[in-house]
Design a protein around this motif. Structure first.
Motif, PDB file in Angstrom:
ATOM      1  N   ALA A 132       0.839  -1.194   0.000  1.00  0.00           N
ATOM      2  CA  ALA A 132       0.000   0.000   0.000  1.00  0.00           C
ATOM      3  C   ALA A 132       0.874   1.245   0.000  1.00  0.00           C
ATOM      4  O   ALA A 132       1.888   1.318   0.708  1.00  0.00           O
ATOM      5  CB  ALA A 132      -0.923  -0.007   1.211  1.00  0.00           C
ATOM      6  N   GLY A 133       0.480   2.207  -0.834  1.00  0.00           N
ATOM      7  CA  GLY A 133       1.255   3.422  -0.987  1.00  0.00           C
ATOM      8  C   GLY A 133       2.274   3.361  -2.106  1.00  0.00           C
ATOM      9  O   GLY A 133       2.873   4.382  -2.466  1.00  0.00           O
ATOM     10  N   SER A 169       3.723   2.008  -6.088  1.00  0.00           N
ATOM     11  CA  SER A 169       3.386   2.310  -7.483  1.00  0.00           C
ATOM     12  C   SER A 169       3.646   1.114  -8.378  1.00  0.00           C
ATOM     13  O   SER A 169       4.508   0.278  -8.084  1.00  0.00           O
ATOM     14  CB  SER A 169       4.239   3.495  -7.977  1.00  0.00           C
ATOM     15  OG  SER A 169       3.991   4.660  -7.230  1.00  0.00           O
ATOM     16  N   ASN A 208      -0.152   5.194  -8.880  1.00  0.00           N
ATOM     17  CA  ASN A 208       0.540   5.658  -7.685  1.00  0.00           C
ATOM     18  C   ASN A 208      -0.392   5.610  -6.484  1.00  0.00           C
ATOM     19  O   ASN A 208      -1.606   5.523  -6.629  1.00  0.00           O
ATOM     20  CB  ASN A 208       1.052   7.081  -7.889  1.00  0.00           C
ATOM     21  CG  ASN A 208       2.041   7.199  -9.030  1.00  0.00           C
ATOM     22  OD1 ASN A 208       2.814   6.282  -9.319  1.00  0.00           O
ATOM     23  ND2 ASN A 208       2.027   8.337  -9.708  1.00  0.00           N
ATOM     24  N   SER A 209       0.186   5.680  -5.315  1.00  0.00           N
ATOM     25  CA  SER A 209      -0.594   5.694  -4.064  1.00  0.00           C
ATOM     26  C   SER A 209      -1.612   4.556  -4.036  1.00  0.00           C
ATOM     27  O   SER A 209      -2.783   4.754  -3.708  1.00  0.00           O
ATOM     28  CB  SER A 209      -1.302   7.039  -3.893  1.00  0.00           C
ATOM     29  OG  SER A 209      -0.367   8.100  -3.872  1.00  0.00           O
ATOM     30  N   ASN A 216      -3.804   1.383  -3.018  1.00  0.00           N
ATOM     31  CA  ASN A 216      -4.386   0.891  -1.778  1.00  0.00           C
ATOM     32  C   ASN A 216      -5.060  -0.454  -2.027  1.00  0.00           C
ATOM     33  O   ASN A 216      -5.157  -0.906  -3.175  1.00  0.00           O
ATOM     34  CB  ASN A 216      -5.345   1.917  -1.184  1.00  0.00           C
ATOM     35  CG  ASN A 216      -6.460   2.290  -2.142  1.00  0.00           C
ATOM     36  OD1 ASN A 216      -7.212   1.429  -2.592  1.00  0.00           O
ATOM     37  ND2 ASN A 216      -6.576   3.576  -2.469  1.00  0.00           N
ATOM     38  N   SER A 228      -1.793  -4.564   2.387  1.00  0.00           N
ATOM     39  CA  SER A 228      -1.927  -3.470   3.372  1.00  0.00           C
ATOM     40  C   SER A 228      -1.033  -3.719   4.577  1.00  0.00           C
ATOM     41  O   SER A 228      -0.386  -4.741   4.699  1.00  0.00           O
ATOM     42  CB  SER A 228      -3.374  -3.353   3.806  1.00  0.00           C
ATOM     43  OG  SER A 228      -3.844  -4.567   4.298  1.00  0.00           O
ATOM     44  N   ARG A 269      -4.436   9.787  -8.892  1.00  0.00           N
ATOM     45  CA  ARG A 269      -3.479   8.735  -8.520  1.00  0.00           C
ATOM     46  C   ARG A 269      -2.973   7.960  -9.731  1.00  0.00           C
ATOM     47  O   ARG A 269      -1.817   7.543  -9.755  1.00  0.00           O
ATOM     48  CB  ARG A 269      -4.128   7.748  -7.542  1.00  0.00           C
ATOM     49  CG  ARG A 269      -4.611   8.362  -6.251  1.00  0.00           C
ATOM     50  CD  ARG A 269      -5.065   7.287  -5.259  1.00  0.00           C
ATOM     51  NE  ARG A 269      -6.185   6.490  -5.771  1.00  0.00           N
ATOM     52  CZ  ARG A 269      -6.159   5.166  -5.901  1.00  0.00           C
ATOM     53  NH1 ARG A 269      -5.079   4.484  -5.562  1.00  0.00           N
ATOM     54  NH2 ARG A 269      -7.219   4.512  -6.352  1.00  0.00           N
TER      55      ARG A 269
END
Length: 117
Positions: free
Chosen positions: A14-15, A17, A83-84, A86, A117, A66
């Motif tokens: 998570a977070g 790319s 990107n970013s 989740n 996550s 994103r």
């Protein structure tokens, strides 16, 4: 006949790319708007983003800001920079194009993106 082949999926935290690519075979003239769709487990396939031959883009609200879709018409290739990421982005991602000759939809076999996550 157009064939679509995706690449670039995988496991990411998570977070993080990822960048997906999709190469389309066949006549460049035949390839129209290109797009990315995704299907999460137990859910229907949904639009992620589309891009026209002149690079006009459209995004699902859930990925705006994103994800970035782009294309290289010389290579008949469409990209999706994600990107970013989740956990809700976990899905099989499919690329698509609609033929300019016969309006048929062509799909790739999909590439799995898993966000931990």
């Amino acid at each position: 006949q157009v064939q679509m082949v995706e690449s670039g999926g995988g496991l990411v935290q998570a977070g993080g790319s990822l960048r997906l690519s999709c190469a389309a075979s066949g006549s460049s003239f035949d390839i129209g708007t290109m797009g990315w769709y995704r299907q999460a487990p137990g859910k229907q396939r949904e639009l992620v983003a589309t891009i026209t031959r002149s690079s006009t883009t459209n995004y699902a609200d859930s990925v705006k800001g994103r994800f970035t879709i782009s294309r290289d018409n010389n290579k008949n290739t469409v990209y999706l920079q994600m990107n970013s990421l989740n956990a809700e982005d976990t899905a099989v991602y499919y690329c698509n194009t609609k033929s300019r000759v016969n309006a048929m939809d062509y799909w790739g076999k999909g590439t799995l993106v898993t966000v931990s996550s």
